[in-house]
Every structure is written in structure tokens, then in C-alpha cells.
Design an enzyme around this catalytic site. Structure first.
Site, PDB file in Angstrom:
ATOM      1  N   LYS A 121      62.762  24.629  66.762  1.00 40.73           N
ATOM      2  CA  LYS A 121      63.345  24.215  65.482  1.00 40.73           C
ATOM      3  C   LYS A 121      64.106  22.900  65.640  1.00 40.73           C
ATOM      4  O   LYS A 121      63.957  21.982  64.821  1.00 40.73           O
ATOM      5  CB  LYS A 121      64.269  25.299  64.943  1.00 40.73           C
ATOM      6  CG  LYS A 121      65.039  24.886  63.690  1.00 40.73           C
ATOM      7  CD  LYS A 121      65.905  26.014  63.183  1.00 40.73           C
ATOM      8  CE  LYS A 121      66.908  25.529  62.163  1.00 40.73           C
ATOM      9  NZ  LYS A 121      68.028  24.766  62.774  1.00 40.73           N
ATOM     10  N   ASP A 139      64.435  27.377  59.160  1.00 41.99           N
ATOM     11  CA  ASP A 139      65.730  28.001  59.414  1.00 41.99           C
ATOM     12  C   ASP A 139      65.825  29.299  58.615  1.00 41.99           C
ATOM     13  O   ASP A 139      64.838  29.762  58.024  1.00 41.99           O
ATOM     14  CB  ASP A 139      66.867  27.039  59.050  1.00 41.99           C
ATOM     15  CG  ASP A 139      67.046  26.870  57.547  1.00 41.99           C
ATOM     16  OD1 ASP A 139      66.148  27.266  56.770  1.00 41.99           O
ATOM     17  OD2 ASP A 139      68.099  26.344  57.137  1.00 41.99           O
TER      18      ASP A 139
END
Length: 216
Positions: A121, A139
Site C-alpha cells: 500500500k 486503505d
């Protein structure tokens, strides 16, 4: 609506709501963005932005950061949480950038993910926002909303990322992931909406009566 129709409508509506998508984390270059994203793990962007001015006054580049004591870094970033682990990661990744990448943040997913404290991420955010490479960082907000909008089965964030990349054109990813985050914070929050309350949820699923339980 079919899934593709829902995706197209969502993209259009989010563009109307959020035509501008400023990056929530304050930074001046790829390195300061990388550090800020690392700090944002299990911490709000607002808190990170409160902490980074002092950190970047101490050191805002790999060479200077590598010269700092881990304890000095940790003391500054303590409010972000997980400070022992994050301070060691920031210090060591700064050393690695000097030793292996000429002091520059690499424009490469594999090289970024090899850095301490940098997962997929974080690497995706840096590639998207610092270098303009199409990426779709997922997220908690995106993972939650994609399930509420039935754009993914939500088995895990990896599956959610893959499903969203199939639904949306690559040229939209860098802006769209921020638009979804903004909407998730403003309207389709974890507690404020359960899949039946906000505008997009009600428009996509006007007959939905039961809350959507988010899969982790």
C-alpha cells in the site's frame, strides 16, 4: 445496475463531488511523501501532518536522516504510534536509499517494497502520487466502500485492489483512490453509514434494508 454500471456511476459522481484531489499528507518530494505514508500506518493523516514538520526540520532527506539517532526520530514521531518500529524503519530505509539507490527513492514497486516498513500500500501511494504511475492503494475506507457498493467480494485488500483495477480504467486510478477515500471520510464512514445511509449507497441500492457487514 450491473457492476460495471455501478462503477461508472460511482466514478462520475465522485468526480462531481471531488474534482480536485489534494494529497492529504504534507510533503515536498518523494522521500518526504514516503516517510509520511509510512507514519500514517494506524494513524490519522491529520496527526502525521502535525508531526512531520518537526521531523523534516531534523532531516528531510535520506543522507541527513541516516545520520540521526533512532531515539531522536522516535521521540518526534511518538504521537503517531508504533514509534519504536517506525523510527527504526525510517532510519534504516534512509541508509538503504543512500547505499543502494544513490540517495533517491526508487521508481519501482519491488525496490520500494523491499525497504523496511514499506508494504504494498505504501509503495502504491508513492508510485501513484510521487511518480504518476497508475496504482490503486487500498486503505480501510476503500476496502469498506468497495464492499458496500458491491464492487468486490471483500475477501481481503489484495482481492479488492485487483477487482477495482479490473472495473476502472488505469488512467483514473491515482485520482479515484483519493476520491473514494475522501467520500469514505466525509459521507460513507464506518459508523455513520452501514451501506444504507449515504447518497451513493442509497442510489446504488435503493431497496437495501440490511446493513452491510464489512469483511476484513
Amino acid at each position: 445496475m450491473l457492476k460495471a454500471e455501478r462503477a461508472a456511476w460511482v466514478m462520475q459522481r465522485l468526480e462531481e463531488l471531488y474534482p480536485e484531489t489534494p494529497i492529504p499528507l504534507d510533503h515536498t518530494d518523494a522521500y518526504t511523501l514516503l516517510v509520511a505514508v509510512l507514519l500514517s500506518a494506524q494513524c490519522t493523516d491529520e496527526r502525521v501532518n502535525q508531526v512531520t514538520p518537526a521531523l523534516f526540520e531534523l532531516a528531510d532527506n535520506p543522507a541527513d536522516m541516516a545520520q540521526q539517532e533512532v531515539e531522536a526520530i522516535q521521540e518526534i514521531i511518538r504521537p503517531c504510534g508504533l514509534s519504536p518500529r517506525k523510527s527504526k524503519a525510517i532510519h534504516r530505509l534512509s541508509q538503504i536509499l543512500i547505499e543502494e539507490h544513490g540517495g533517491e527513492v526508487p521508481q519501482d514497486f519491488t525496490a520500494l517494497e523491499a525497504l523496511p516498513g514499506v508494504g504494498h500500500k505504501t509503495a502504491s501511494v508513492v508510485m501513484a502520487q510521487a511518480f504518476g504511475v497508475p496504482a490503486f492503494p487500498v486503505d480501510t475506507h476503500i476496502h469498506r466502500l468497495a464492499q458496500r457498493w458491491k464492487l468486490t467480494d471483500g475477501k481481503n485488500v489484495e482481492k479488492t485492489e485487483a477487482d477495482l483495477k479490473k472495473l476502472f480504467p488505469a488512467k483514473s486510478w491515482n485520482k479515484l483512490h483519493l476520491q473514494i477515500i475522501f467520500y469514505g471520510r466525509d459521507a460513507c464512514t464506518a459508523r455513520g453509514c452501514d451501506g444504507t445511509v449515504c447518497e451513493i449507497c442509497r442510489t446504488l441500492f435503493p431497496r437495501r434494508k440490511s446493513p452491510v457487514v464489512t469483511k476484513k
